[in-house]
Design a protein around this motif. Structure first.
Motif, PDB file in Angstrom:
ATOM      1  N   LEU A   1     -10.798  -4.654  -6.930  1.00 53.40           N
ATOM      2  CA  LEU A   1      -9.286  -4.317  -6.616  1.00 53.40           C
ATOM      3  C   LEU A   1      -8.769  -5.045  -5.130  1.00 53.40           C
ATOM      4  O   LEU A   1      -7.771  -5.632  -5.048  1.00 53.40           O
ATOM      5  CB  LEU A   1      -9.071  -2.983  -6.328  1.00 53.40           C
ATOM      6  N   GLY A   2      -9.672  -5.081  -4.290  1.00 55.45           N
ATOM      7  CA  GLY A   2      -9.352  -5.354  -2.860  1.00 55.45           C
ATOM      8  C   GLY A   2      -9.175  -6.960  -2.794  1.00 55.45           C
ATOM      9  O   GLY A   2      -8.082  -7.083  -2.122  1.00 55.45           O
ATOM     10  N   THR A   3      -9.979  -7.380  -3.353  1.00 54.02           N
ATOM     11  CA  THR A   3      -9.949  -9.014  -3.301  1.00 54.02           C
ATOM     12  C   THR A   3      -8.615  -9.517  -4.295  1.00 54.02           C
ATOM     13  O   THR A   3      -7.876 -10.224  -3.866  1.00 54.02           O
ATOM     14  CB  THR A   3     -10.999  -9.927  -3.968  1.00 54.02           C
ATOM     15  N   VAL A   4      -8.460  -8.862  -5.439  1.00 56.02           N
ATOM     16  CA  VAL A   4      -7.374  -9.406  -6.396  1.00 56.02           C
ATOM     17  C   VAL A   4      -6.030  -9.158  -5.756  1.00 56.02           C
ATOM     18  O   VAL A   4      -5.081  -9.816  -5.554  1.00 56.02           O
ATOM     19  CB  VAL A   4      -7.572  -8.563  -7.759  1.00 56.02           C
ATOM     20  N   MET A   5      -5.795  -7.935  -5.048  1.00 55.05           N
ATOM     21  CA  MET A   5      -4.691  -7.574  -4.444  1.00 55.05           C
ATOM     22  C   MET A   5      -4.553  -8.336  -3.290  1.00 55.05           C
ATOM     23  O   MET A   5      -3.325  -9.045  -2.949  1.00 55.05           O
ATOM     24  CB  MET A   5      -4.936  -5.805  -3.778  1.00 55.05           C
ATOM     25  N   LEU A   6      -5.478  -8.667  -2.369  1.00 46.78           N
ATOM     26  CA  LEU A   6      -5.300  -9.555  -1.253  1.00 46.78           C
ATOM     27  C   LEU A   6      -4.898 -10.703  -1.796  1.00 46.78           C
ATOM     28  O   LEU A   6      -3.883 -11.401  -1.205  1.00 46.78           O
ATOM     29  CB  LEU A   6      -6.696  -9.556  -0.462  1.00 46.78           C
ATOM     30  N   ARG A   7      -5.593 -11.396  -2.694  1.00 46.81           N
ATOM     31  CA  ARG A   7      -5.035 -12.844  -3.179  1.00 46.81           C
ATOM     32  C   ARG A   7      -3.581 -12.717  -3.903  1.00 46.81           C
ATOM     33  O   ARG A   7      -2.923 -13.699  -3.367  1.00 46.81           O
ATOM     34  CB  ARG A   7      -5.988 -13.090  -4.454  1.00 46.81           C
ATOM     35  N   TYR A   8      -3.327 -11.781  -4.671  1.00 42.33           N
ATOM     36  CA  TYR A   8      -2.101 -11.779  -4.966  1.00 42.33           C
ATOM     37  C   TYR A   8      -0.959 -11.744  -3.941  1.00 42.33           C
ATOM     38  O   TYR A   8       0.139 -12.555  -3.949  1.00 42.33           O
ATOM     39  CB  TYR A   8      -1.932 -10.547  -6.034  1.00 42.33           C
ATOM     40  N   LEU A   9      -1.007 -10.773  -2.980  1.00 41.96           N
ATOM     41  CA  LEU A   9      -0.296 -11.016  -1.946  1.00 41.96           C
ATOM     42  C   LEU A   9      -0.133 -12.043  -1.119  1.00 41.96           C
ATOM     43  O   LEU A   9       0.829 -12.415  -0.722  1.00 41.96           O
ATOM     44  CB  LEU A   9      -0.527  -9.574  -1.095  1.00 41.96           C
ATOM     45  N   ILE A  10      -1.292 -12.886  -1.002  1.00 45.91           N
ATOM     46  CA  ILE A  10      -1.050 -13.858  -0.231  1.00 45.91           C
ATOM     47  C   ILE A  10      -0.354 -15.150  -1.060  1.00 45.91           C
ATOM     48  O   ILE A  10       0.166 -16.047  -0.407  1.00 45.91           O
ATOM     49  CB  ILE A  10      -2.663 -14.480   0.310  1.00 45.91           C
ATOM     50  N   GLU A  11      -0.604 -15.084  -2.167  1.00 45.44           N
ATOM     51  CA  GLU A  11       0.108 -16.134  -2.943  1.00 45.44           C
ATOM     52  C   GLU A  11       1.410 -15.697  -3.333  1.00 45.44           C
ATOM     53  O   GLU A  11       2.186 -16.486  -3.793  1.00 45.44           O
ATOM     54  CB  GLU A  11      -0.851 -16.177  -4.190  1.00 45.44           C
ATOM     55  N   ASN A  12       2.007 -14.304  -3.040  1.00 42.40           N
ATOM     56  CA  ASN A  12       3.124 -13.890  -3.333  1.00 42.40           C
ATOM     57  C   ASN A  12       3.928 -13.625  -1.947  1.00 42.40           C
ATOM     58  O   ASN A  12       4.229 -12.145  -1.955  1.00 42.40           O
ATOM     59  CB  ASN A  12       3.282 -13.223  -4.437  1.00 42.40           C
TER      60      ASN A  12
END
Lengths: 190, 190
Positions: B85-96
């Motif tokens: 959850l942490g990495t997916v969220m982080l990645r998503y926010l950085i890409e958006n």
DNA sequence: TTATCCGGAATGAACGTTCATTCCTGTTTC
DNA sequence: GAAACAGGAATGAACGTTCATTCCGGATAA
């Protein structure tokens, strides 16, 4: 009434109104009214609203620093120093909710971004937190990751927890404060 | 042009303007202009600005949830689930970054407080994060402290780190993202 | 001692601007 | 032709800031 009295009245009124209602819920006219002062008078003490806002921030910062340093010793271990700063800060903010709310408003605004950038560039005088983390890294008791991230790990949660206490989502007592600061330490320690 | 097209144009324009300039830097007239639409037209789709703002929040939330759940399995260990959850969220926010900036604006505003209160009262549907922490506590792998504090410890830093990346204070690569999420885990794990 | 004057501090009404929202006109759709 | 829709000018409320005026305490003069 001395010259600084009125200035203080204005700052206090601004603190109360901005803390409770945000920058946009604190029109100059209302600040003036709460300070018991004419609207134009504010401009004799502060060039404009932006200056008033940043001066107030500096004022609060100046109030907090000596509290943090009281009983703080570079001789103690990194862990103890972290615990000292963390709990003292948490306690101070909880006992001074107006100042906390103001700081939150300030930090989460364009003013805050500028301030943060200056701080990271090291434009400031001695910064106890930066000092602590740098010592911790060189003594290999703190994770060797960028300073900014250490700040986020340690103080982000402290502010968040304070907000939750003030919003009545939790009741922070001394025990819970200790647990929280320790949890933050877990995240930065090696 | 279909009916929903225009609605989407308005939402997109609002997202871009509010993310970059905040609620007060995004007047309705400007949103209309950027959406290629008359000022009055917005009011055919949204009752008022507040409604537009909260609808947009819901829209973004709805976009993120399936991303988080992709590859998420309740069979894995709490640690693994947290890391996912942490990495997916982080990645998503950085890409958006636009969506991230919007969420930040929203959370740090009176809208956000209301939303947070509703969430804690459990007024919502399934919440993966809450579920994860509750499982973790009952399996004794997560510290037994109030849920709210666990949220603050885990997600406060993730948002803070994302902001610092977007403001160019750090460059988050996959390594650093991993280190950060692990550090957050250290703070909540027993 | 009292009366007059003076300068800066304080005032708050007024100004110009900005904004969310409404309203009326013209256009499209069926 | 009627009904729904879109547009953007008009509206009025709210705001930060200004500025002509008032106020007040101390200095000066008689």
């Amino acid at each position: 009434m001395s010259k600084t009295d009125k200035r203080d009245d204005i700052l206090r009124a601004a603190l109360e109104l901005i803390a409770e209602n945000g920058f946009h819920g604190a029109p100059m006219a209302l600040i003036a009214e709460h300070a018991g002062v004419g609207a134009g008078t504010i401009y004799r003490y502060f060039e404009n609203k932006d200056v008033l806002i940043t001066e107030l921030f500096r004022e609060i910062e100046t109030r907090i620093i000596p509290v943090l340093l009281d009983g703080y010793s570079l001789q103690k271990s990194i862990n103890e120093r972290f615990f000292h700063l963390g709990t003292v800060m948490l306690r101070y903010l909880i006992e001074n909710p107006l100042e906390f709310k103001y700081l939150e408003q300030f930090i989460n605004s364009p003013f805050g971004v500028v301030h943060r950038r200056d701080k990271l560039m090291g434009k400031n005088e001695r910064d106890v937190f930066r000092e602590l983390f740098e010592d911790g890294i060189s003594q290999q008791v703190v994770k060797n990751i960028p300073l900014v991230i250490l700040f986020d790990l340690a103080f982000g949660p402290l502010l968040a927890v304070t907000r939750d206490h003030i919003l009545d989502f939790i009741q922070l007592d001394e025990d819970l404060m200790g647990l929280t600061v320790n949890a933050c330490w877990d995240s930065v320690k090696r």
